[in-house]
Design a protein around this motif. Sequence first.
Motif, PDB file in Angstrom:
ATOM      1  N   LYS A   1      12.566 -10.437 -42.245  1.00 52.36           N
ATOM      2  CA  LYS A   1      13.243  -9.721 -42.278  1.00 52.36           C
ATOM      3  C   LYS A   1      14.612 -10.375 -43.144  1.00 52.36           C
ATOM      4  O   LYS A   1      15.031  -9.770 -43.569  1.00 52.36           O
ATOM      5  N   LYS A   2      15.262 -11.012 -42.680  1.00 51.08           N
ATOM      6  CA  LYS A   2      16.088 -11.949 -43.004  1.00 51.08           C
ATOM      7  C   LYS A   2      16.354 -13.021 -44.757  1.00 51.08           C
ATOM      8  O   LYS A   2      16.692 -12.528 -45.262  1.00 51.08           O
TER       9      LYS A   2
ATOM     10  N   LYS B   1      22.404   0.378 -50.239  1.00 53.78           N
ATOM     11  CA  LYS B   1      22.523   0.432 -49.666  1.00 53.78           C
ATOM     12  C   LYS B   1      22.724   1.712 -49.907  1.00 53.78           C
ATOM     13  O   LYS B   1      21.735   2.917 -48.220  1.00 53.78           O
TER      14      LYS B   1
ATOM     15  N   HIS C   1      27.900 -10.168 -47.994  1.00 56.60           N
ATOM     16  CA  HIS C   1      28.433  -8.960 -48.991  1.00 56.60           C
ATOM     17  C   HIS C   1      29.861  -9.579 -49.975  1.00 56.60           C
ATOM     18  O   HIS C   1      30.041  -9.151 -50.979  1.00 56.60           O
TER      19      HIS C   1
ATOM     20  N   LYS D   1      14.089 -11.291 -46.430  1.00 53.24           N
ATOM     21  CA  LYS D   1      13.937 -10.012 -47.758  1.00 53.24           C
ATOM     22  C   LYS D   1      15.006  -9.676 -47.952  1.00 53.24           C
ATOM     23  O   LYS D   1      15.910  -9.425 -49.053  1.00 53.24           O
ATOM     24  N   GLY D   2      15.988 -10.035 -46.571  1.00 57.29           N
ATOM     25  CA  GLY D   2      17.730  -9.560 -47.341  1.00 57.29           C
ATOM     26  C   GLY D   2      18.028 -10.831 -48.306  1.00 57.29           C
ATOM     27  O   GLY D   2      18.669  -9.776 -49.068  1.00 57.29           O
TER      28      GLY D   2
ATOM     29  N   ASN E   1      28.742 -10.871 -43.275  1.00 51.07           N
ATOM     30  CA  ASN E   1      27.705 -10.775 -43.154  1.00 51.07           C
ATOM     31  C   ASN E   1      27.392 -11.790 -45.235  1.00 51.07           C
ATOM     32  O   ASN E   1      28.707 -12.326 -45.156  1.00 51.07           O
TER      33      ASN E   1
ATOM     34  N   SER F   1      16.437  -3.456 -47.226  1.00 52.18           N
ATOM     35  CA  SER F   1      16.704  -5.390 -47.081  1.00 52.18           C
ATOM     36  C   SER F   1      18.354  -5.492 -47.078  1.00 52.18           C
ATOM     37  O   SER F   1      18.716  -6.155 -46.710  1.00 52.18           O
ATOM     38  N   VAL F   2      18.595  -4.683 -47.794  1.00 55.02           N
ATOM     39  CA  VAL F   2      20.117  -4.651 -47.797  1.00 55.02           C
ATOM     40  C   VAL F   2      20.700  -4.819 -46.452  1.00 55.02           C
ATOM     41  O   VAL F   2      21.986  -5.194 -45.963  1.00 55.02           O
ATOM     42  N   SER F   3      20.413  -3.987 -45.547  1.00 55.23           N
ATOM     43  CA  SER F   3      21.304  -3.886 -43.955  1.00 55.23           C
ATOM     44  C   SER F   3      20.765  -5.355 -43.116  1.00 55.23           C
ATOM     45  O   SER F   3      21.686  -5.400 -42.508  1.00 55.23           O
ATOM     46  N   GLU F   4      19.899  -6.075 -43.673  1.00 55.36           N
ATOM     47  CA  GLU F   4      19.495  -7.364 -43.441  1.00 55.36           C
ATOM     48  C   GLU F   4      20.408  -8.361 -43.734  1.00 55.36           C
ATOM     49  O   GLU F   4      20.567  -9.265 -43.379  1.00 55.36           O
ATOM     50  N   LEU F   5      20.969  -8.079 -44.950  1.00 58.80           N
ATOM     51  CA  LEU F   5      22.489  -9.151 -45.200  1.00 58.80           C
ATOM     52  C   LEU F   5      23.814  -8.907 -44.238  1.00 58.80           C
ATOM     53  O   LEU F   5      24.866 -10.072 -44.375  1.00 58.80           O
TER      54      LEU F   5
END
Length: 166
Positions: free
Chosen positions: A19-20, A52, A71, A22-23, A69, A58-62
Amino acid sequence: MKVNMKGIITKAIQSAIQKKEKGMDVALKTTHWLAKEGISTRKYFSPLSLLKFLECPSVSELKCVANANYHSDVIANELQNVTAQVIREDVENEITQSICFSLLVDESTDKSVTQKLVMYIRLVNAVDFKPITHFLNNIPVTDGKAASLTEAMLDTMRRRTFQCQS
C-alpha cells in the motif's frame, strides 16, 4: 487448528508495504509530471489535492501519521533528487559499458548574463549499438577562454565514475 502467527504477521507487513509503495508511486509520478511540465515543486500539493478530490485510492497512503505526510514541496524536492541520482547512475553505467563516446559542448550566455558551458555525451549503446545522447552538466564559467572551458570540462569528467585521459 494451529495458527501460523509468523505467516500472518509477514502477510500483514507485506500488505502494508505494498500500500505504501503504491502511495510512493503516486508521489514519484507526480514529481515527474511537475518536472516534465516545468512546474515548480512548490505546486506539488496541488496535483495531490486534485488526486485526493478524484478519490485516487493510493494518495491516502502518503499520510503516515496525524502530523506526518508526503505532501510537502520539501518531499517533492527530495523525490526529484533521488530520481536524478538514479538517472545519473544509469547514464554512468551506460558510459562505462560503451566502447566509445564523444563530448558535445556549447558555451553560451543566459538571460542573467552568466556564461554557461552545456555538456552532453554521445555514446554507442553496448547492447544494440545504437547512438544515445545524454545531458551531462550545465556549468557556470568565469570567462569564455579556452583554458577555463577545458578545465570546466575536465572537472566534470573527473567528478564522474568513468575516467577520461587528459
